[in-house]
Design a protein around this motif. Structure first.
Motif, PDB file in Angstrom:
ATOM      1  N   THR A  23      29.175  21.618   3.301  1.00 14.40           N
ATOM      2  CA  THR A  23      29.497  20.404   2.538  1.00 14.40           C
ATOM      3  C   THR A  23      28.223  19.677   2.133  1.00 14.40           C
ATOM      4  O   THR A  23      27.672  19.950   1.072  1.00 14.40           O
ATOM      5  N   LEU A  24      27.734  18.783   2.963  1.00 17.26           N
ATOM      6  CA  LEU A  24      26.541  17.988   2.655  1.00 17.26           C
ATOM      7  C   LEU A  24      25.338  18.885   2.370  1.00 17.26           C
ATOM      8  O   LEU A  24      24.961  19.713   3.200  1.00 17.26           O
ATOM      9  N   LYS A  25      24.708  18.682   1.217  1.00 22.88           N
ATOM     10  CA  LYS A  25      23.508  19.458   0.891  1.00 22.88           C
ATOM     11  C   LYS A  25      22.285  18.840   1.580  1.00 22.88           C
ATOM     12  O   LYS A  25      22.173  17.615   1.645  1.00 22.88           O
ATOM     13  N   PRO A  26      21.350  19.682   2.068  1.00 27.56           N
ATOM     14  CA  PRO A  26      20.136  19.132   2.702  1.00 27.56           C
ATOM     15  C   PRO A  26      19.409  18.198   1.738  1.00 27.56           C
ATOM     16  O   PRO A  26      19.465  18.395   0.520  1.00 27.56           O
ATOM     17  N   GLU A  27      18.732  17.212   2.296  1.00 30.35           N
ATOM     18  CA  GLU A  27      17.927  16.247   1.521  1.00 30.35           C
ATOM     19  C   GLU A  27      18.788  15.268   0.716  1.00 30.35           C
ATOM     20  O   GLU A  27      18.252  14.493  -0.086  1.00 30.35           O
ATOM     21  N   SER A  28      20.105  15.291   0.903  1.00 29.50           N
ATOM     22  CA  SER A  28      20.946  14.332   0.167  1.00 29.50           C
ATOM     23  C   SER A  28      20.693  12.912   0.653  1.00 29.50           C
ATOM     24  O   SER A  28      20.405  12.683   1.826  1.00 29.50           O
ATOM     25  N   MET A  62      26.880   5.098  14.140  1.00 35.35           N
ATOM     26  CA  MET A  62      25.676   5.766  14.649  1.00 35.35           C
ATOM     27  C   MET A  62      25.890   7.265  14.760  1.00 35.35           C
ATOM     28  O   MET A  62      24.986   8.053  14.487  1.00 35.35           O
ATOM     29  N   GLY A  63      27.089   7.663  15.158  1.00 36.98           N
ATOM     30  CA  GLY A  63      27.416   9.090  15.201  1.00 36.98           C
ATOM     31  C   GLY A  63      27.286   9.730  13.830  1.00 36.98           C
ATOM     32  O   GLY A  63      26.697  10.801  13.679  1.00 36.98           O
ATOM     33  N   MET A  64      27.808   9.030  12.817  1.00 39.30           N
ATOM     34  CA  MET A  64      27.723   9.594  11.457  1.00 39.30           C
ATOM     35  C   MET A  64      26.274   9.632  10.962  1.00 39.30           C
ATOM     36  O   MET A  64      25.889  10.549  10.234  1.00 39.30           O
ATOM     37  N   ASP A  76      23.534  10.298  -3.279  1.00 37.77           N
ATOM     38  CA  ASP A  76      23.937  11.645  -3.715  1.00 37.77           C
ATOM     39  C   ASP A  76      25.291  12.051  -3.167  1.00 37.77           C
ATOM     40  O   ASP A  76      25.945  12.949  -3.711  1.00 37.77           O
ATOM     41  N   ALA A  77      25.678  11.456  -2.040  1.00 40.58           N
ATOM     42  CA  ALA A  77      26.927  11.864  -1.390  1.00 40.58           C
ATOM     43  C   ALA A  77      27.394  10.745  -0.472  1.00 40.58           C
ATOM     44  O   ALA A  77      26.600   9.930  -0.013  1.00 40.58           O
ATOM     45  N   ILE A  78      28.702  10.731  -0.221  1.00 38.24           N
ATOM     46  CA  ILE A  78      29.293   9.745   0.679  1.00 38.24           C
ATOM     47  C   ILE A  78      29.849  10.470   1.891  1.00 38.24           C
ATOM     48  O   ILE A  78      30.439  11.537   1.770  1.00 38.24           O
ATOM     49  N   GLU A 120      21.717  13.318   9.842  1.00 39.74           N
ATOM     50  CA  GLU A 120      20.408  13.889  10.211  1.00 39.74           C
ATOM     51  C   GLU A 120      20.517  15.371  10.543  1.00 39.74           C
ATOM     52  O   GLU A 120      19.622  16.150  10.216  1.00 39.74           O
ATOM     53  N   GLU A 121      21.620  15.763  11.188  1.00 38.89           N
ATOM     54  CA  GLU A 121      21.843  17.183  11.502  1.00 38.89           C
ATOM     55  C   GLU A 121      21.841  18.027  10.236  1.00 38.89           C
ATOM     56  O   GLU A 121      21.528  19.206  10.265  1.00 38.89           O
ATOM     57  N   PHE A 122      22.241  17.424   9.130  1.00 41.23           N
ATOM     58  CA  PHE A 122      22.268  18.123   7.851  1.00 41.23           C
ATOM     59  C   PHE A 122      20.983  17.864   7.047  1.00 41.23           C
ATOM     60  O   PHE A 122      20.935  18.128   5.849  1.00 41.23           O
ATOM     61  N   ASN A 123      19.958  17.330   7.741  1.00 37.81           N
ATOM     62  CA  ASN A 123      18.676  17.016   7.087  1.00 37.81           C
ATOM     63  C   ASN A 123      18.827  16.071   5.909  1.00 37.81           C
ATOM     64  O   ASN A 123      18.160  16.227   4.877  1.00 37.81           O
ATOM     65  N   CYS A 124      19.709  15.114   6.053  1.00 39.53           N
ATOM     66  CA  CYS A 124      19.935  14.143   4.989  1.00 39.53           C
ATOM     67  C   CYS A 124      19.379  12.776   5.395  1.00 39.53           C
ATOM     68  O   CYS A 124      19.115  12.520   6.564  1.00 39.53           O
ATOM     69  N   VAL A 125      19.203  11.936   4.393  1.00 43.33           N
ATOM     70  CA  VAL A 125      18.697  10.577   4.607  1.00 43.33           C
ATOM     71  C   VAL A 125      19.858   9.600   4.438  1.00 43.33           C
ATOM     72  O   VAL A 125      20.594   9.690   3.461  1.00 43.33           O
ATOM     73  N   VAL A 126      20.018   8.673   5.362  1.00 40.23           N
ATOM     74  CA  VAL A 126      21.078   7.680   5.235  1.00 40.23           C
ATOM     75  C   VAL A 126      20.560   6.484   4.435  1.00 40.23           C
ATOM     76  O   VAL A 126      19.586   5.843   4.818  1.00 40.23           O
TER      77      VAL A 126
END
Lengths: 271, 271
Positions: free
Chosen positions: B193-198, B214-216, B132-134, B221-227
């Motif tokens: 910027t980053l939408k949650p759950e992205s 690892m920082g990224m 969904d996002a980079i 995760e701070e934005f509730n996103c999945v890598v």
């Protein structure tokens, strides 16, 4: 093997869109498709017409021994105005005022569709050969520089405010980030990038005082290059600048009480 | 007005190349060109075939009420290998060793043609909807992120090591840039910027220890996103990493005496 016209048209369209601002001799196509020159010329007329009708730019044919055909991506004048007005509406239409009178644009600068449009807006001002390289400054100038570079088919180079070990030898200069600034800052460019005598287009995200742009102009001179133009997405009002920077948009009013901004078309179209 | 097939083919090719990873209902084309569904289907077959033959990816048709046709830009497996080998030759073939064992890549990261190819290499791994996002980090990850974003048709966001007044509210985290580092550094991403759950794809130019990646990951995760994945252009050997980062290329030998490097294909193809 001979190729059907329908396939040839699609293949050639793909080829041109992949290779903007690149002159290709007609013989490349007659060989590749085992087709007569007259057939290829008919194809080119169809493709040229479609490019123009869909606001993609045009096909230009150059005569002579080193001639050929070239796809030039640009917006013609009427479309260019429409695109800049659409960009203005996008920036006016949302809550973008940040403390200090700055405007939030990080969303636009990370949106591939807006970036493609902005890159084409910028490229519309320049004919092939007018620009050899693009110079920008980290970080938010980079997406704009890249999108313009895609259209103009020239390399772009990134000036940085800090030196990294991954850069190799660099050239550094001091500059005043804005006219009333008291602290001199430092900008750096990797030595092995800009070729001497290049015609350089400077691109940044915003202009406020013009110190950064003037610094980049000096940097280009350090590399014995000529600055063709400097362009910014957004010009902030209130301070006079000594540069002839072209702005796509201009902040004409910042109302801190109501937290609203007014953005107007910049001098990009008229200059 | 009815449009001739030749014009329709060119217009449709332009449309698909302008709108990658976007599902368009067939009715869009039948309306636009006043053509029968059967004619449009024939056109699509021709265009699909050309995209595949020219290594541009393919056209995929989805059935159902929300169905339609979509241009997916990717390299099929054999071409993907060729592209990575070409990139390897480009990096091996020139004087790129910098002090400290770093590799000079600023030229590639400012070259529109290489960037387009690298962006397509990265995009080849992912089906539409998988990303969904980079997320990338300033400065040299940005051109790679943008080129992948162009192919995947998703936004990209830039993590920075310094906070700027032009960013608005930000989220900052501490990280160790490499495993043996003693000094904690700080990275920052604009909140809006980053939408949650992205589903987030992380892209950077090089990997050395993996601390930045690892920082990224923590930032996502701070934005509730999945890598979904992390990808680098170049992996530097010598230090183990805890991450499952995919690398396009890998530095396998640095000879400081002869000032030569050896670069091999990374684990991108096999992972």
């Amino acid at each position: 093997m001979k190729v059907r016209r329908s396939t040839r048209l699609v293949d050639m369209t793909i080829y041109f869109l992949k290779n903007p601002n690149t002159t290709t001799p007609l013989s490349y196509f007659t060989d590749k498709f085992k087709a007569a020159k007259s057939s290829i010329s008919e194809d080119l007329a169809i493709i040229k017409n479609s490019f123009e009708e869909t606001n993609m730019g045009s096909l230009i044919t150059y005569a002579g021994a080193r001639g050929g055909v070239q796809y030039q991506p640009y917006y013609h004048k009427a479309q260019l105005e429409k695109e800049i007005l659409a960009l203005k509406d996008e920036i006016n239409g949302s809550e973008r005022l940040l403390p200090g009178g700055y405007i939030f644009t990080s969303d636009l600068l990370g949106d591939p569709n807006w970036l493609k449009r902005i890159g084409r807006i910028i490229a519309s001002k320049y004919s092939p050969g007018e620009v050899d390289a693009i110079l920008t400054i980290a970080t938010k100038g980079v997406p704009l520089a890249q999108s313009a570079a895609y259209n103009l088919n020239v390399p772009f180079y990134i000036v940085r405010k800090s030196t990294k070990v991954t850069e190799g030898s660099t050239v550094s200069i001091n500059y005043l980030p804005w006219s009333s600034a008291e602290q001199v800052e430092r900008m750096t460019l990797t030595r092995n990038t800009l070729k001497p005598e290049s015609k350089v287009l400077i691109i940044d995200d915003f202009l406020r005082g013009g110190g950064t742009i003037m610094g980049m102009e000096r940097m280009a001179e350090e590399f014995n290059c000529v600055v063709v133009d400097s362009i910014v997405l957004l010009e902030h009002t209130g301070e006079d600048t000594n540069t002839k920077t072209k702005s796509l948009l201009k902040v004409t009013d910042v109302n801190k009480e109501n937290e609203t901004i007014k953005v107007d078309v910049g001098n990009f179209l008229s200059l």
